[in-house]
Design a protein around this motif. Structure first.
Motif, PDB file in Angstrom:
ATOM      1  N   ASN A 118       0.797  -1.226   0.000  1.00  0.00           N
ATOM      2  CA  ASN A 118       0.000   0.000   0.000  1.00  0.00           C
ATOM      3  C   ASN A 118       0.830   1.278   0.000  1.00  0.00           C
ATOM      4  OD1 ASN A 118      -2.492  -1.427   0.055  1.00  0.00           O
ATOM      5  ND2 ASN A 118      -2.295  -1.675   2.278  1.00  0.00           N
ATOM      6  N   LYS A 119       2.101   1.173  -0.386  1.00  0.00           N
ATOM      7  CA  LYS A 119       2.952   2.349  -0.493  1.00  0.00           C
ATOM      8  C   LYS A 119       3.540   2.421  -1.896  1.00  0.00           C
ATOM      9  CE  LYS A 119       4.357   2.659   4.363  1.00  0.00           C
ATOM     10  NZ  LYS A 119       5.519   2.682   5.302  1.00  0.00           N
ATOM     11  N   VAL A 120       3.696   3.645  -2.391  1.00  0.00           N
ATOM     12  CA  VAL A 120       4.319   3.850  -3.695  1.00  0.00           C
ATOM     13  C   VAL A 120       5.834   3.784  -3.537  1.00  0.00           C
ATOM     14  CG1 VAL A 120       4.644   5.456  -5.606  1.00  0.00           C
ATOM     15  CG2 VAL A 120       2.406   5.260  -4.512  1.00  0.00           C
ATOM     16  N   VAL A 121       6.483   2.951  -4.339  1.00  0.00           N
ATOM     17  CA  VAL A 121       7.932   2.786  -4.297  1.00  0.00           C
ATOM     18  C   VAL A 121       8.516   3.295  -5.609  1.00  0.00           C
ATOM     19  CG1 VAL A 121       9.856   1.182  -4.038  1.00  0.00           C
ATOM     20  CG2 VAL A 121       7.712   0.791  -2.787  1.00  0.00           C
ATOM     21  N   THR A 122       9.459   4.221  -5.528  1.00  0.00           N
ATOM     22  CA  THR A 122      10.114   4.789  -6.709  1.00  0.00           C
ATOM     23  C   THR A 122      11.402   4.030  -6.993  1.00  0.00           C
ATOM     24  OG1 THR A 122       9.222   6.977  -6.183  1.00  0.00           O
ATOM     25  CG2 THR A 122      11.068   6.878  -7.727  1.00  0.00           C
ATOM     26  N   LEU A 123      11.530   3.457  -8.185  1.00  0.00           N
ATOM     27  CA  LEU A 123      12.716   2.708  -8.587  1.00  0.00           C
ATOM     28  C   LEU A 123      13.734   3.666  -9.187  1.00  0.00           C
ATOM     29  CD1 LEU A 123      10.563   0.483  -8.259  1.00  0.00           C
ATOM     30  CD2 LEU A 123      11.670  -0.737 -10.141  1.00  0.00           C
ATOM     31  N   LEU A 124      14.925   3.700  -8.601  1.00  0.00           N
ATOM     32  CA  LEU A 124      15.964   4.619  -9.043  1.00  0.00           C
ATOM     33  C   LEU A 124      16.957   3.941  -9.975  1.00  0.00           C
ATOM     34  CD1 LEU A 124      16.830   6.509  -5.720  1.00  0.00           C
ATOM     35  CD2 LEU A 124      15.267   7.202  -7.535  1.00  0.00           C
ATOM     36  N   ASP A 125      17.350   4.651 -10.993  1.00  0.00           N
ATOM     37  CA  ASP A 125      18.409   4.221 -11.897  1.00  0.00           C
ATOM     38  C   ASP A 125      19.702   4.888 -11.435  1.00  0.00           C
ATOM     39  OD1 ASP A 125      20.117   3.619 -13.951  1.00  0.00           O
ATOM     40  OD2 ASP A 125      19.047   4.755 -15.490  1.00  0.00           O
ATOM     41  N   VAL A 126      20.466   4.205 -10.567  1.00  0.00           N
ATOM     42  CA  VAL A 126      21.635   4.844  -9.948  1.00  0.00           C
ATOM     43  C   VAL A 126      22.726   5.148 -10.961  1.00  0.00           C
ATOM     44  CG1 VAL A 126      21.188   3.849  -7.675  1.00  0.00           C
ATOM     45  CG2 VAL A 126      22.621   2.593  -9.296  1.00  0.00           C
ATOM     46  N   ASP A 127      22.732   4.469 -12.117  1.00  0.00           N
ATOM     47  CA  ASP A 127      23.721   4.795 -13.148  1.00  0.00           C
ATOM     48  C   ASP A 127      23.550   6.221 -13.658  1.00  0.00           C
ATOM     49  OD1 ASP A 127      24.892   2.321 -13.036  1.00  0.00           O
ATOM     50  OD2 ASP A 127      23.674   1.471 -14.645  1.00  0.00           O
ATOM     51  N   HIS A 128      22.378   6.762 -13.468  1.00  0.00           N
ATOM     52  CA  HIS A 128      22.101   8.129 -13.909  1.00  0.00           C
ATOM     53  C   HIS A 128      22.831   9.152 -13.051  1.00  0.00           C
ATOM     54  CE1 HIS A 128      19.520  11.323 -15.682  1.00  0.00           C
ATOM     55  NE2 HIS A 128      19.634  11.866 -14.487  1.00  0.00           N
ATOM     56  N   PHE A 129      23.080   8.786 -11.782  1.00  0.00           N
ATOM     57  CA  PHE A 129      23.590   9.760 -10.822  1.00  0.00           C
ATOM     58  C   PHE A 129      25.110   9.746 -10.756  1.00  0.00           C
ATOM     59  CE2 PHE A 129      19.402   8.512  -8.816  1.00  0.00           C
ATOM     60  CZ  PHE A 129      18.727   9.618  -9.309  1.00  0.00           C
ATOM     61  N   HIS A 130      25.755  10.146 -11.818  1.00  0.00           N
ATOM     62  CA  HIS A 130      27.187  10.408 -11.758  1.00  0.00           C
ATOM     63  C   HIS A 130      27.404  11.823 -12.262  1.00  0.00           C
ATOM     64  CE1 HIS A 130      27.735   9.916 -16.105  1.00  0.00           C
ATOM     65  NE2 HIS A 130      27.091   8.782 -16.037  1.00  0.00           N
ATOM     66  N   PRO A 131      28.574  12.436 -12.003  1.00  0.00           N
ATOM     67  CA  PRO A 131      28.758  13.870 -12.231  1.00  0.00           C
ATOM     68  C   PRO A 131      28.351  14.375 -13.610  1.00  0.00           C
ATOM     69  CG  PRO A 131      30.619  12.989 -11.047  1.00  0.00           C
ATOM     70  CD  PRO A 131      29.745  11.815 -11.392  1.00  0.00           C
ATOM     71  N   GLY A 132      28.611  13.602 -14.660  1.00  0.00           N
ATOM     72  CA  GLY A 132      28.319  14.096 -15.991  1.00  0.00           C
ATOM     73  C   GLY A 132      26.928  13.781 -16.494  1.00  0.00           C
ATOM     74  N   GLY A 133      26.089  13.128 -15.677  1.00  0.00           N
ATOM     75  CA  GLY A 133      24.772  12.702 -16.146  1.00  0.00           C
ATOM     76  C   GLY A 133      24.867  11.377 -16.866  1.00  0.00           C
ATOM     77  N   ARG A 134      23.752  10.675 -16.993  1.00  0.00           N
ATOM     78  CA  ARG A 134      23.757   9.335 -17.588  1.00  0.00           C
ATOM     79  C   ARG A 134      24.022   9.403 -19.085  1.00  0.00           C
ATOM     80  NH1 ARG A 134      20.411   4.897 -19.225  1.00  0.00           N
ATOM     81  NH2 ARG A 134      20.949   3.012 -18.053  1.00  0.00           N
ATOM     82  N   LYS A 135      24.761   8.445 -19.586  1.00  0.00           N
ATOM     83  CA  LYS A 135      25.044   8.393 -21.021  1.00  0.00           C
ATOM     84  C   LYS A 135      23.787   8.050 -21.799  1.00  0.00           C
ATOM     85  CE  LYS A 135      29.837   6.816 -20.482  1.00  0.00           C
ATOM     86  NZ  LYS A 135      30.485   7.965 -21.080  1.00  0.00           N
ATOM     87  N   ASN A 136      23.774   8.347 -23.083  1.00  0.00           N
ATOM     88  CA  ASN A 136      22.657   7.979 -23.937  1.00  0.00           C
ATOM     89  C   ASN A 136      22.727   6.507 -24.308  1.00  0.00           C
ATOM     90  OD1 ASN A 136      21.180  10.413 -24.297  1.00  0.00           O
ATOM     91  ND2 ASN A 136      22.866  11.196 -25.540  1.00  0.00           N
ATOM     92  N   PHE A 137      21.592   5.814 -24.166  1.00  0.00           N
ATOM     93  CA  PHE A 137      21.515   4.408 -24.526  1.00  0.00           C
ATOM     94  C   PHE A 137      20.343   4.203 -25.467  1.00  0.00           C
ATOM     95  CE2 PHE A 137      23.928   4.191 -20.636  1.00  0.00           C
ATOM     96  CZ  PHE A 137      24.828   3.166 -20.862  1.00  0.00           C
ATOM     97  N   ASP A 138      20.515   3.292 -26.421  1.00  0.00           N
ATOM     98  CA  ASP A 138      19.414   2.833 -27.259  1.00  0.00           C
ATOM     99  C   ASP A 138      19.007   1.438 -26.799  1.00  0.00           C
ATOM    100  OD1 ASP A 138      19.247   5.061 -28.863  1.00  0.00           O
ATOM    101  OD2 ASP A 138      20.735   4.325 -30.302  1.00  0.00           O
TER     102      ASP A 138
END
Length: 349
Positions: A118-138
């Motif tokens: 009964n709680k909303v859980v937010t899934l984090l993409d930790v690869d996104h959180f590095h100094p330069g921002g996450r790289k582009n992926f296809d």
């Protein structure tokens, strides 16, 4: 075929989040933090752990929300990337279907939201959180990721610097970690000792940690080995009739310490209102004392073999400048703590 993996659920600011358990290296209790202006958006502090310096990242800072105070009961989620995230507590580990990964490097670092108990859980993409921002992926036909274009060298937190964010980083530090009470800080320091004693420290590779402080629009360096902690001048008590170099005394966990003005030590005559600036608590072999400075700027790491004497033309200040490192387009001069201590004893005797 649907992939299932373990997810670590944890709480931040009364909200539930989750990261893949495999990206978590260790869970620590909150340790003493040091402010830094290095790293990209969201990075604001560091702490030493077993010979390594760990950058601290707060997703809420990254998302642009208002800061709220940490508590001594908080934990640090140490990721395999070497970054730590302050969290309120760990909830549990569950098995979940892997989400469809986003390829947008400009996203907020959130994969998706799910409901659990009964709680909303937010899934984090930790690869996104590095100094330069996450790289582009296809996304390939089978749903896996494929890097878009030629890979660029990824900058580490201490190589990446966003000009103009210095004050916001220091403000975030003050309004989150800086609100912890002194008696709780001593508990954090005890934790740090136990962690450092748990394994043999790793060689820093010839790097010297330096705290950069500012006085009268000039920056100086203090070896972090000589720094016990940073404090607020609101704890100062003036001492009437003493030398101007003695700005007052402060009670640090039952020990009364003199606080000296770095301005006066350097021969400056600038008057500032009482309570202005920051206090750097200095530790030496024989005593402890405070240095009142205008501003804490950063903590940087310099190669010890690049240390040199201060450049020609640098004002001597009675020998209180012991050495110098190249920093940015100029130099940062290091203060000699033994010389300062000797001058202070002569001044106050």
């Amino acid at each position: 075929m649907t992939e299932i993996s373990d997810w670590l659920l944890f709480e931040m600011r009364d909200r539930q989040f989750a990261v893949e358990a495999q990206v978590v290296k260790e869970i620590l209790w909150l340790l003493p933090l040091t402010p830094t202006t290095m790293g990209g958006t969201g990075f604001f502090a560091t702490f030493p752990l077993r010979g390594e310096i760990v950058p601290v990242f707060d997703p809420f800072f990254y998302w642009g929300t208002k800061p709220s105070p940490y508590e001594s009961s908080y934990q640090l989620l140490l990721l395999n990337s070497g970054t730590a995230i302050p969290i309120a507590k760990v909830s549990e580990v569950i098995s979940w279907e892997n989400p469809k990964r986003k390829s947008d490097s400009d996203s907020s670092g959130v994969w998706e939201e799910r409901v659990w108990k009964n709680k909303v859980v937010t899934l984090l993409d930790v690869d996104h959180f590095h100094p330069g921002g996450r790289k582009n992926f296809d996304l390939t036909e089978d749903g896996s990721e494929e890097e878009d274009g030629d890979p660029e060298p990824e900058k580490s937190w201490d190589e990446f610097f966003i000009k103009g964010e210095e004050r916001s980083k220091l403000a975030w530090f003050e309004e989150t970690y800086g609100q912890i009470e002194d008696d709780e800080v001593s508990e954090l320091e005890f934790r740090a000792i136990s962690y450092s004693d748990s394994v043999t420290p790793v060689d820093h590779g010839g790097l010297e940690p330096i705290s950069i402080v500012k006085v009268a629009d000039e920056s100086y360096g203090i070896s972090l080995d000589s720094v016990l902690e940073f404090s607020d001048p609101s704890h100062l008590t003036p001492v009437p009739g003493m030398s101007p170099v003695l700005k007052g005394c402060m009670n640090l966990r039952g020990e009364v310490l003199p606080v000296l003005g770095l301005d006066e030590i350097l021969g400056n005559q600038i008057k500032r209102p009482f309570g202005f600036g920051k206090v750097v608590i200095i530790k030496s072999e024989t005593s402890q004392f405070g240095l009142l400075v205008d501003e804490l700027v950063d903590v940087v790491y310099k190669k010890e073999d690049e240390k040199r004497t201060p450049p020609l033309g640098t004002k001597d200040y009675g020998g209180v400048l012991e050495s110098s490192y190249r920093h940015g387009d100029g130099f940062i001069n290091l203060l000699s703590i033994p010389t300062i201590l000797k001058k202070i004893k002569q001044e106050l005797s």
